[in-house]
Scaffold this active site. Structure first.
Site, PDB file in Angstrom:
ATOM      1  N   LYS A  53       4.015  -5.930  -7.891  1.00  0.00           N
ATOM      2  CA  LYS A  53       3.700  -4.627  -7.294  1.00  0.00           C
ATOM      3  C   LYS A  53       4.093  -3.515  -8.268  1.00  0.00           C
ATOM      4  O   LYS A  53       3.448  -2.473  -8.325  1.00  0.00           O
ATOM      5  CB  LYS A  53       4.459  -4.451  -5.984  1.00  0.00           C
ATOM      6  CG  LYS A  53       3.954  -5.326  -4.837  1.00  0.00           C
ATOM      7  CD  LYS A  53       4.663  -4.952  -3.547  1.00  0.00           C
ATOM      8  CE  LYS A  53       4.669  -6.059  -2.516  1.00  0.00           C
ATOM      9  NZ  LYS A  53       3.551  -6.097  -1.607  1.00  0.00           N
TER      10      LYS A  53
ATOM     11  N   ARG B  66      -7.629 -11.625  -3.775  1.00  0.00           N
ATOM     12  CA  ARG B  66      -8.153 -12.801  -3.058  1.00  0.00           C
ATOM     13  C   ARG B  66      -8.886 -12.307  -1.831  1.00  0.00           C
ATOM     14  O   ARG B  66      -8.925 -11.114  -1.566  1.00  0.00           O
ATOM     15  CB  ARG B  66      -6.976 -13.676  -2.617  1.00  0.00           C
ATOM     16  CG  ARG B  66      -5.972 -12.837  -1.835  1.00  0.00           C
ATOM     17  CD  ARG B  66      -4.927 -13.633  -1.140  1.00  0.00           C
ATOM     18  NE  ARG B  66      -3.807 -12.814  -0.736  1.00  0.00           N
ATOM     19  CZ  ARG B  66      -3.766 -12.049   0.342  1.00  0.00           C
ATOM     20  NH1 ARG B  66      -4.824 -11.979   1.137  1.00  0.00           N
ATOM     21  NH2 ARG B  66      -2.696 -11.344   0.648  1.00  0.00           N
TER      22      ARG B  66
ATOM     23  N   HIS C 137       6.118  -5.484   9.532  1.00  0.00           N
ATOM     24  CA  HIS C 137       5.283  -5.140   8.378  1.00  0.00           C
ATOM     25  C   HIS C 137       4.150  -6.133   8.164  1.00  0.00           C
ATOM     26  O   HIS C 137       3.635  -6.292   7.067  1.00  0.00           O
ATOM     27  CB  HIS C 137       6.104  -5.049   7.092  1.00  0.00           C
ATOM     28  CG  HIS C 137       7.170  -4.024   7.176  1.00  0.00           C
ATOM     29  ND1 HIS C 137       6.909  -2.705   7.411  1.00  0.00           N
ATOM     30  CD2 HIS C 137       8.512  -4.141   7.069  1.00  0.00           C
ATOM     31  CE1 HIS C 137       8.046  -2.048   7.452  1.00  0.00           C
ATOM     32  NE2 HIS C 137       9.034  -2.884   7.259  1.00  0.00           N
TER      33      HIS C 137
ATOM     34  N   GLU D 148      10.430   2.630  -2.770  1.00  0.00           N
ATOM     35  CA  GLU D 148       9.414   3.627  -2.404  1.00  0.00           C
ATOM     36  C   GLU D 148       9.982   4.553  -1.355  1.00  0.00           C
ATOM     37  O   GLU D 148      10.821   4.137  -0.542  1.00  0.00           O
ATOM     38  CB  GLU D 148       8.174   2.940  -1.799  1.00  0.00           C
ATOM     39  CG  GLU D 148       7.207   2.424  -2.818  1.00  0.00           C
ATOM     40  CD  GLU D 148       6.026   1.692  -2.186  1.00  0.00           C
ATOM     41  OE1 GLU D 148       5.862   1.724  -0.958  1.00  0.00           O
ATOM     42  OE2 GLU D 148       5.269   1.083  -2.961  1.00  0.00           O
TER      43      GLU D 148
HETATM   44  P1  ADP Z   1       3.063  -7.057   1.609  1.00  0.00           P
HETATM   45  O1  ADP Z   1       2.462  -7.314   0.277  1.00  0.00           O
HETATM   46  O2  ADP Z   1       4.298  -7.851   1.857  1.00  0.00           O
HETATM   47  O3  ADP Z   1       2.080  -7.136   2.738  1.00  0.00           O
HETATM   48  P2  ADP Z   1       2.816  -4.176   1.392  1.00  0.00           P
HETATM   49  O4  ADP Z   1       3.327  -3.477   0.208  1.00  0.00           O
HETATM   50  O5  ADP Z   1       1.354  -4.418   1.481  1.00  0.00           O
HETATM   51  O6  ADP Z   1       3.593  -5.557   1.550  1.00  0.00           O
HETATM   52  O7  ADP Z   1       3.277  -3.408   2.693  1.00  0.00           O
HETATM   53  C1  ADP Z   1       3.114  -3.959   3.982  1.00  0.00           C
HETATM   54  C2  ADP Z   1       3.259  -2.886   5.051  1.00  0.00           C
HETATM   55  O8  ADP Z   1       4.527  -2.231   4.972  1.00  0.00           O
HETATM   56  C3  ADP Z   1       2.265  -1.757   4.934  1.00  0.00           C
HETATM   57  O9  ADP Z   1       1.061  -2.075   5.545  1.00  0.00           O
HETATM   58  C4  ADP Z   1       2.971  -0.626   5.647  1.00  0.00           C
HETATM   59  O10 ADP Z   1       2.904  -0.794   7.032  1.00  0.00           O
HETATM   60  C5  ADP Z   1       4.406  -0.856   5.287  1.00  0.00           C
HETATM   61  N1  ADP Z   1       4.760  -0.036   4.119  1.00  0.00           N
HETATM   62  C6  ADP Z   1       4.650  -0.387   2.836  1.00  0.00           C
HETATM   63  N2  ADP Z   1       5.071   0.602   2.022  1.00  0.00           N
HETATM   64  C7  ADP Z   1       5.465   1.605   2.830  1.00  0.00           C
HETATM   65  C8  ADP Z   1       6.040   2.892   2.608  1.00  0.00           C
HETATM   66  N3  ADP Z   1       6.282   3.340   1.392  1.00  0.00           N
HETATM   67  N4  ADP Z   1       6.338   3.667   3.681  1.00  0.00           N
HETATM   68  C9  ADP Z   1       6.113   3.217   4.925  1.00  0.00           C
HETATM   69  N5  ADP Z   1       5.596   2.016   5.208  1.00  0.00           N
HETATM   70  C10 ADP Z   1       5.281   1.203   4.180  1.00  0.00           C
END
Ligand code: ADP
Length: 672
Positions: free
Chosen positions: A116, A297, A235, A200
Site C-alpha cells: 500500500k 484482481r 473494515h 493515514e
Molecule cells: P484492505 O486492503 O484491508 O481492505 P483498505 O485500505 O482497502 O484495506 O481499507 C478498508 C476499509 O477501511 C475502507 O473501505 C474504509 O472503510 C476503511 N478505511 C481505510 N482507510 C481509511 C481512512 N484513512 N480513514 C477512514 N477509514 C478508512
C-alpha cells in the site's frame, strides 16, 4: 480462446470462473485441499486434483503443486480468483516460467500495488489524490509515533501488505499508539509475513467508492463505473451496490479517469479495482476522493458491475489474457438499473461477527432469475471449516432503480435459510430495512452507529411461532405413530393411535420449548380434526399441514401462518416472517433445562493458535482484562476475564494449537 484452464482457488469464486469457462467451451481443472474433497467446485470442474492438507499454506498457497498440476494436465492458463495467490507477483512470474498464462496483470503491476505504501508513492506521482499520512520506509516505533502526532489523531495504522480488512488499527490518542502498533505488526506478520505499516489520517464517516477498471495487452484501458462499498463491519464489506447513490456524472467521470490513469501508470492488464475513500454528505468537501489502494484482481463484489452493465467480467479476463482487445470501448458502456450484493457469512453478528463453523444441515435459497443471482460454493451437507473464509454465498439482486432493488433484496434474504451454522442473514435484512441505508445516507460507520437497531436482542418466540413449532412436533408425533402402527402389522393397534390418547389421562401433550434460558410451555389438546393449544397468550384452535415444497402452513384460529421449520433432533429452527427462532424441545421427564452455567467459560470460541498469553498464574484481574490472544481464521480474538477474579492455571503456551471448546485457563471468580 484457451482450451483448458486451471483455477487456483476454491469456493464461490472457483465456481464462478468455471461457469463462464463452460459457457465459452473452455475445459476447467479444479484443485482442492483434503478438506474440500467433496466441495462444489470440485464437482463442477471437468478435472480435479488434490494438492494437499486443509491448511491453505499446505494447499491453495502451494504454487509449486499448482503449477505442476497445471502442466501435467495440459492447462494453458491459471485463473487465481481472489485471495490466496491472486496478488502474488512471484506466482504470476512462475506461471510464465512454466509456460502458463497467468490470468491477471503482469508481475510488475502486482508488485507496484502489492505494498500500500509503494502504491501511494506511485499514485502520488501520477497526480491521483492521496489521504494525508505517512508511507515511508523508516519503521521504528518512535518515528511512527512522531509521524502520527504530525498527522493528528485519530490515525489509522495499516499493514502495508494488508488486505481483507486485516492489520488495521484506529488509534484515538497518542497514549494508545504503541500498543496498537505492536498488535497491528503482530497481525500483519502472522497474516502477510510482513510487519511494515503506514499511517493515514482517519477520516470520520467516509464513503468507500471503488472503480472497476479493465486494460488489455494493447495499452487500452477503460472503467466500468463505480461500486459503493461503504457498508462494512470490521473494515470489511458486507453490502455493495452499483451505481453509487448520489454520484453525479461529472464525479463519475473524474473518478473513472483517475482510476484509468492509475492503471496506465503501472502498465496494467486485465481486471483491477481502484479503491477510493470519499468525503460524505453535502458540505464543501463532499465527494472529494482520495486513492486508497488498487486491487490487482477480480473483486468479490464484481457481480454488481456485471448486473448493471450486462457484461461478464470473467469472460473479459479470459479474452484479455488470450491477447484479444477489450470487447467494448468506453463510449459503448452504459449503466442500466441498480444492483445490490449481500455477502452471506457464517458468522455471529451478536458476537462481534465472530466466524461460525459447522456443518450446514439445511440450506434453502430463493430461485435465480433475471432479478436474483446467487454465487456460492457451498451446498447443504457441506462444512464451514476454520481454514477458509466463512462466506456461504453472495446474494445479488438487480432492478430498474434502487428502491425496487432493495425490495428484491428484502424478499430474497427472507428466503435464504441456513441451519447448522449461525449466519448474518437477519442482520443483513435489518441493514437493508434501516432508514439510513434505505435513504442512502451511507458511510463506513453506518453499522457501528446503528448497532442497537441492527443488533437487537434475539426476538422471543410469541404465540404464532410457538404454534408453528408445536404443529411441527405434533405432526411428527403423528407420523411416528403411523410408522409404528404400520411396522407392527396391526394398523388398528391402540399404540398407533396418535390423538394423544393415554391410559387414565386426558388426551393432551405438554410441549416445553426453551429458547436460551427462557421456557415456553404449550399444551396441545386433541380434538377431532384439529388441536386446541394453550399458548402463553390464550387458548386457540390449530390445524395445518406440511406443503409439497417442504414449508409448513398453520391455521391458528382464522389466521394463516406460513413458515419453514427445520427439525434436527430436539432442535427446531422456525423461519417465520424473515426471522429465525431456534427452539429446543424439552422433555421434562428426561432433562433439566440448562442454565447459563457456562457464562464464565474460558473456552476457545473456535479452533486456532495461541499467539499471546497476557496473564500469569495467580494474577488478579478485573472484568474485561485481556488474558489470551487466539488467532483463528486469520483474525485475532482476545479472550477476556468474564469478571473480577483470579487466574488459576494457564493450560496453553504461545504457539500451541487449540481445539474449539478447549479450556484455555482456569479462572476463579471473586465471591460477590
Ligand atoms: P484492505 O486492503 O484491508 O481492505 P483498505 O485500505 O482497502 O484495506 O481499507 C478498508 C476499509 O477501511 C475502507 O473501505 C474504509 O472503510 C476503511 N478505511 C481505510 N482507510 C481509511 C481512512 N484513512 N480513514 C477512514 N477509514 C478508512
Amino acid at each position: 480462446m484457451f482450451k483448458k484452464i486451471l483455477i487456483a482457488n476454491r469456493g464461490e469464486i472457483a465456481c464462478r470462473v468455471i461457469k463462464t469457462a463452460q459457457r465459452l467451451g473452455v475445459k476447467t481443472v479444479a484443485v482442492y485441499s483434503e478438506a474440500d474433497a467433496g466441495a462444489r467446485h470440485v464437482d463442477l470442474a471437468d478435472e480435479a486434483y488434490c494438492i494437499g492438507p486443509a491448511a491453505a499454506a499446505d494447499s491453495y498457497l502451494r504454487a509449486d503443486k499448482i503449477l505442476e498440476t497445471a502442466t501435467r494436465c495440459g492447462a494453458e492458463a491459471v485463473h487465481p480468483g481472489y485471495g490466496f495467490l491472486s496478488e502474488n507477483a512471484d506466482f504470476a512470474e512462475a506461471c510464465a516460467k512454466s509456460g502458463l498464462v497467468f490470468i491477471g496483470p503482469p508481475p510488475d503491476a502486482i508488485r507496484a500495488m502489492g505494498s500500500k505504501s509503494a502504491a501511494k508513492n506511485i499514485m502520488g506521482k501520477a497526480g491521483v489524490p492521496l489521504v494525508p499520512g505517512y508511507h515511508g520506509d523508516a519503521q521504528d516505533a518512535a518515528l511512527l509515533k512522531k509521524e502520527a502526532g504530525k498527522i493528528g489523531y485519530p490515525v489509522l495504522i495499516k499493514a502495508s501488505a494488508g488486505g481483507g480488512g486485516k492489520g488495521m488499527r484506529i488509534v484515538e490518542k497518542a497514549a494508545d499508539f504503541a500498543d496498537a502498533l505492536a498488535s497491528c505488526q503482530r497481525e500483519s506478520k502472522a497474516s502477510f509475513g510482513d510487519e511494515r505499516v503506514l499511517l493515514e489520517k482517519y477520516l470520520a464517516r467516509p464513503r468507500h467508492i471503488e472503480i472497476q477498471v479493465f486494460a488489455d495487452t494493447r495499452g487500452e484501458a477503460l472503467y466500468l463505473f463505480e461500486r459503493d462499498c461503504s457498508v462494512q463491519r470490521r473494515h470489511q464489506k458486507v453490502l455493495e451496490e452499483a451505481p453509487a447513490p448520489g454520484m453525479s456524472q461529472a464525479r463519475r467521470n473524474s473518478m473513472g479517469e483517475a482510476a484509468v490513469a492509475a492503471a496506465k501508470a503501472i502498465g496494467y492488464v486485465g481486471a483491477g479495482t481502484v479503491e477510493f475513500i470519499a468525503e460524505p454528505g453535502e458540505g464543501k468537501n463532499a465527494g472529494t476522493f482520495y486513492f486508497m489502494e488498487m486491487n490487482t484482481r477480480l473483486q468479490v463484489e464484481h457481480p454488481v458491475t456485471e448486473m448493471i452493465t450486462g457484461l461478464d467480467l470473467v469472460e473479459w479476463q479470459l479474452r484479455v489474457a488470450c491477447g484479444e482487445p477489450l470487447p467494448r470501448t468506453q463510449d459503448e458502456l452504459a449503466i442500466s438499473g441498480h444492483a445490490l450484493e449481500a455477502r452471506i457469512y457464517a458468522e455471529d453478528p451478536a458476537k462481534n461477527f465472530l466466524p461460525s463453523t459447522g456443518r450446514i444441515t439445511h440450506l434453502s435459497a430463493p430461485a435465480e432469475s433475471r432479478h436474483v443471482r446467487i454465487d456460492t460454493g457451498v451446498r447443504a451437507g457441506d462444512t464451514i471449516t476454520p481454514y477458509y473464509d466463512p462466506m456461504i454465498a453472495k446474494l445479488i439482486v438487480w432492478d430498474t432503480d434502487r428502491p425496487a432493488a432493495l425490495a428484491r433484496m428484502r424478499a430474497a434474504l427472507e428466503q435464504f435459510q441456513v441451519v447448522g451454522v449461525t449466519t448474518n442473514t437477519e442482520f443483513l435484512a435489518r441493514l437493508i430495512a434501516c432508514e439510513a441505508f434505505a435513504t442512502a445516507d451511507l458511510d463506513t460507520g453506518l453499522i457501528e452507529r446503528h448497532r442497537a437497531e441492527l443488533l437487537p436482542e434475539p426476538p422471543v418466540a410469541g404465540d404464532e411461532v410457538l404454534a408453528l413449532a408445536a404443529l411441527a412436533e405434533l405432526l411428527a408425533i403423528e407420523r411416528r405413530a403411523e410408522e409404528r402402527a404400520a411396522g407392527s402389522g396391526d394398523p388398528c393397534s391402540p399404540w398407533g393411535i396418535c390423538d394423544g390418547w393415554r391410559l387414565n389421562q386426558d388426551n393432551h401433550h405438554i410441549l416445553v420449548f426453551s429458547q436460551g434460558t427462557r421456557e415456553h410451555a404449550v399444551t396441545a389438546h386433541y380434538r377431532p380434526g384439529r388441536f386446541e393449544l394453550e399458548l402463553p397468550g390464550g387458548r386457540h384452535s390449530l390445524t395445518g399441514a406440511w406443503q409439497p415444497d417442504g414449508s409448513l402452513t398453520a391455521w391458528l384460529e382464522d389466521a394463516v401462518l406460513q413458515a419453514n421449520v427445520v427439525m434436527s433432533g430436539q432442535t427446531l429452527d422456525v423461519f417465520f416472517r424473515g426471522i429465525r427462532y431456534r427452539l429446543e424441545l424439552h422433555d421434562p421427564a428426561l432433562h433439566e433445562i440448562e442454565t447459563d452455567a457456562h457464562g464464565g467459560s474460558m473456552a476457545a470460541p473456535m479452533p486456532g493458535k495461541i499467539i499471546a498469553v497476557l496473564t500469569k498464574n495467580g494474577a488478579k484481574v478485573e472484568k474485561g482484562t485481556p488474558l489470551i490472544i487466539l488467532e483463528a481464521m486469520k483474525m485475532e480474538h482476545t479472550i477476556t476475564a468474564p469478571g473480577r477474579g483470579t487466574v488459576r492455571e494457564i493450560h496453553y503456551q504461545v504457539g500451541e494449537q487449540v481445539d474449539e471448546g478447549a479450556e484455555l485457563l482456569g479462572f476463579e471468580p471473586d465471591k460477590a
